[in-house]
Design a protein around this motif. Sequence first.
Motif, mmCIF file in Angstrom:
data_model
loop_
_atom_site.group_PDB
_atom_site.id
_atom_site.type_symbol
_atom_site.label_atom_id
_atom_site.label_comp_id
_atom_site.label_asym_id
_atom_site.label_seq_id
_atom_site.Cartn_x
_atom_site.Cartn_y
_atom_site.Cartn_z
ATOM 1 N N GLN A 335 0.813 -1.207 0.000
ATOM 2 C CA GLN A 335 0.000 0.000 0.000
ATOM 3 C C GLN A 335 0.856 1.269 0.000
ATOM 4 O O GLN A 335 1.965 1.308 0.536
ATOM 5 C CB GLN A 335 -0.951 -0.007 1.195
ATOM 6 N N ASN A 336 0.305 2.320 -0.579
ATOM 7 C CA ASN A 336 1.049 3.569 -0.743
ATOM 8 C C ASN A 336 1.304 4.295 0.564
ATOM 9 O O ASN A 336 2.258 5.071 0.676
ATOM 10 C CB ASN A 336 0.310 4.502 -1.706
ATOM 11 N N ASP A 337 0.466 4.098 1.582
ATOM 12 C CA ASP A 337 0.647 4.873 2.805
ATOM 13 C C ASP A 337 1.855 4.449 3.626
ATOM 14 O O ASP A 337 2.193 5.103 4.609
ATOM 15 C CB ASP A 337 -0.620 4.877 3.664
ATOM 16 N N VAL A 338 2.550 3.374 3.208
ATOM 17 C CA VAL A 338 3.798 3.008 3.872
ATOM 18 C C VAL A 338 4.966 3.828 3.334
ATOM 19 O O VAL A 338 6.064 3.807 3.895
ATOM 20 C CB VAL A 338 4.080 1.497 3.725
ATOM 21 N N ASN A 339 4.730 4.587 2.271
ATOM 22 C CA ASN A 339 5.778 5.420 1.676
ATOM 23 C C ASN A 339 5.929 6.707 2.494
ATOM 24 O O ASN A 339 5.501 7.786 2.088
ATOM 25 C CB ASN A 339 5.435 5.732 0.216
ATOM 26 N N LEU A 340 6.562 6.602 3.632
ATOM 27 C CA LEU A 340 6.653 7.697 4.592
ATOM 28 C C LEU A 340 7.619 8.788 4.150
ATOM 29 O O LEU A 340 7.505 9.940 4.567
ATOM 30 C CB LEU A 340 7.097 7.163 5.956
ATOM 31 N N THR A 341 8.574 8.434 3.325
ATOM 32 C CA THR A 341 9.624 9.366 2.921
ATOM 33 C C THR A 341 9.426 9.926 1.520
ATOM 34 O O THR A 341 10.123 10.863 1.129
ATOM 35 C CB THR A 341 10.991 8.659 2.959
ATOM 36 N N GLY A 342 8.493 9.327 0.759
ATOM 37 C CA GLY A 342 8.327 9.728 -0.626
ATOM 38 C C GLY A 342 9.394 9.159 -1.534
ATOM 39 O O GLY A 342 9.459 9.490 -2.726
ATOM 40 N N GLU A 343 10.242 8.263 -1.003
ATOM 41 C CA GLU A 343 11.357 7.722 -1.779
ATOM 42 C C GLU A 343 11.128 6.286 -2.260
ATOM 43 O O GLU A 343 11.889 5.776 -3.075
ATOM 44 C CB GLU A 343 12.643 7.759 -0.934
ATOM 45 N N ILE A 344 10.101 5.609 -1.737
ATOM 46 C CA ILE A 344 9.829 4.240 -2.191
ATOM 47 C C ILE A 344 9.373 4.257 -3.644
ATOM 48 O O ILE A 344 8.582 5.105 -4.046
ATOM 49 C CB ILE A 344 8.753 3.571 -1.306
ATOM 50 N N GLN A 345 9.854 3.314 -4.427
ATOM 51 C CA GLN A 345 9.397 3.159 -5.802
ATOM 52 C C GLN A 345 8.663 1.829 -5.934
ATOM 53 O O GLN A 345 9.077 0.817 -5.361
ATOM 54 C CB GLN A 345 10.575 3.255 -6.779
ATOM 55 N N TYR A 346 7.570 1.855 -6.690
ATOM 56 C CA TYR A 346 6.685 0.699 -6.831
ATOM 57 C C TYR A 346 6.784 0.121 -8.241
ATOM 58 O O TYR A 346 6.983 0.850 -9.217
ATOM 59 C CB TYR A 346 5.234 1.099 -6.553
ATOM 60 N N LYS A 347 6.592 -1.207 -8.325
ATOM 61 C CA LYS A 347 6.634 -1.856 -9.635
ATOM 62 C C LYS A 347 5.686 -3.054 -9.634
ATOM 63 O O LYS A 347 5.530 -3.745 -8.627
ATOM 64 C CB LYS A 347 8.060 -2.313 -9.950
ATOM 65 N N ALA A 348 5.058 -3.280 -10.777
ATOM 66 C CA ALA A 348 4.137 -4.412 -10.912
ATOM 67 C C ALA A 348 4.921 -5.705 -11.093
ATOM 68 O O ALA A 348 5.929 -5.735 -11.814
ATOM 69 C CB ALA A 348 3.210 -4.193 -12.104
ATOM 70 N N LEU A 349 4.455 -6.761 -10.456
ATOM 71 C CA LEU A 349 5.117 -8.054 -10.606
ATOM 72 C C LEU A 349 5.062 -8.545 -12.047
ATOM 73 O O LEU A 349 5.956 -9.258 -12.522
ATOM 74 C CB LEU A 349 4.472 -9.084 -9.673
ATOM 75 N N GLU A 350 4.010 -8.140 -12.753
ATOM 76 C CA GLU A 350 3.844 -8.560 -14.139
ATOM 77 C C GLU A 350 4.946 -8.014 -15.048
ATOM 78 O O GLU A 350 5.140 -8.494 -16.170
ATOM 79 C CB GLU A 350 2.481 -8.100 -14.674
ATOM 80 N N ASP A 351 5.677 -7.008 -14.584
ATOM 81 C CA ASP A 351 6.753 -6.446 -15.398
ATOM 82 C C ASP A 351 7.905 -7.411 -15.603
ATOM 83 O O ASP A 351 8.688 -7.257 -16.540
ATOM 84 C CB ASP A 351 7.284 -5.153 -14.750
#
Length: 402
Positions: A335-351
Amino acid sequence: MEKINVLVLITVMDRAGAETMMMNYLRHIDRGKIHMDFLINRPGRADYEDEVEKLDSKIYHMCALYPGKFRRYRREFRRFLEEHNDYDVIHSNLEEKSYYALKIAQEMGIKVRIVHAHSAPKGHDLKMIMRLYFRKKMHKYCTHRVACGEKAAKWLFGDDINIVSMEEYVEKSNSIDSMSYDGMENKTVVIMKNAIDTKKFRHSDNERKNIRTELGIDEKTLIIGHVGRFVPVKNQSFLIDIFKYVNNIQNNSRLLLIGGGNSKEEISYKQEIQNKVKKLGLEDRVIFTGVREDVNNLMEAMDIFVMPSLSEGFPVTLVEAQAAGLRCLVSDNVQNDVNLTGEIQYKALEDGEEEWGEKVLEMVNIKIDMFEMEKRVKKAGFDISDNVKLLKEFYVLASRGK
């Protein structure tokens, strides 16, 4: 104020997310005002038990909460409460499986019965059918609802809920005489943050050098890190594929896998991962540390933290990784709300592993202010020092019928 006695229900006190979160609160809570004991559903000695007992709390064991043992569980839990009848609060981390315990606790006159949501599972199988059944039955017997985040809260308690912070809840509860907590009607869910001791994770160049020396790894080596139990939902198998791609391009790299597990499922899955590593010829590149007490030090050695989970609630390890100043690449199932620093990057497993691998190589070249990241975690309200005071007040208010 008399001391409030809290019985924490949890599956096992190993070094995993919910367990680590409860340990963080136990270590820092005012134990002169709040006493916490733990009732777990595993027979063997678990990772945190020695420390729990050193903090003057007790650990009790009873049978596992499996379908074939439900009748035995009800019998043992009732007998336990008959023999230990001084608890003011039940704080259950068993999520929907809290149903049996809370029903019995209500029958035996325990007025405060808290259910804590930690995860938001995916998929539909026979196990999920049972989970949905227990979820429906559980609501009638809990008096207070807490969650690690919005996603977990909505899965366990439904979409039609009123989510409030612990701070807001305490403030409002102190301003009124009483609040109604009818289990069928109340829609308030309180966010209890997966808080950490941020000071423990503050970056240190000396510690980084020391832990890399211990691991036999020089400063020029790229270290990809991961912390988690060995279960399929953590998706370490895909992480091996990602690392293989990275290692083919940057041969001077290592994968650090921290964690373990004692259940049959965990032992079996870890063996599967080890076999895969051997088959791919990566034995000298992948380090299995097992369960470690010094995760904060091991994070110092990492260059990037990767979490390709199939499902997560609000991972404590990601809060820790951010406080340690690590670049973090995680699946979009987190979930996005764990990105406390604004530095986490997300990626789809399907990639797929190639795109994930390229992203890893891209991110490790991005400069990052480690000390600023720790400050952001604290500013987001995830340092344990503030949160433990709120939990104490929450228990006090709940015991007063608020």
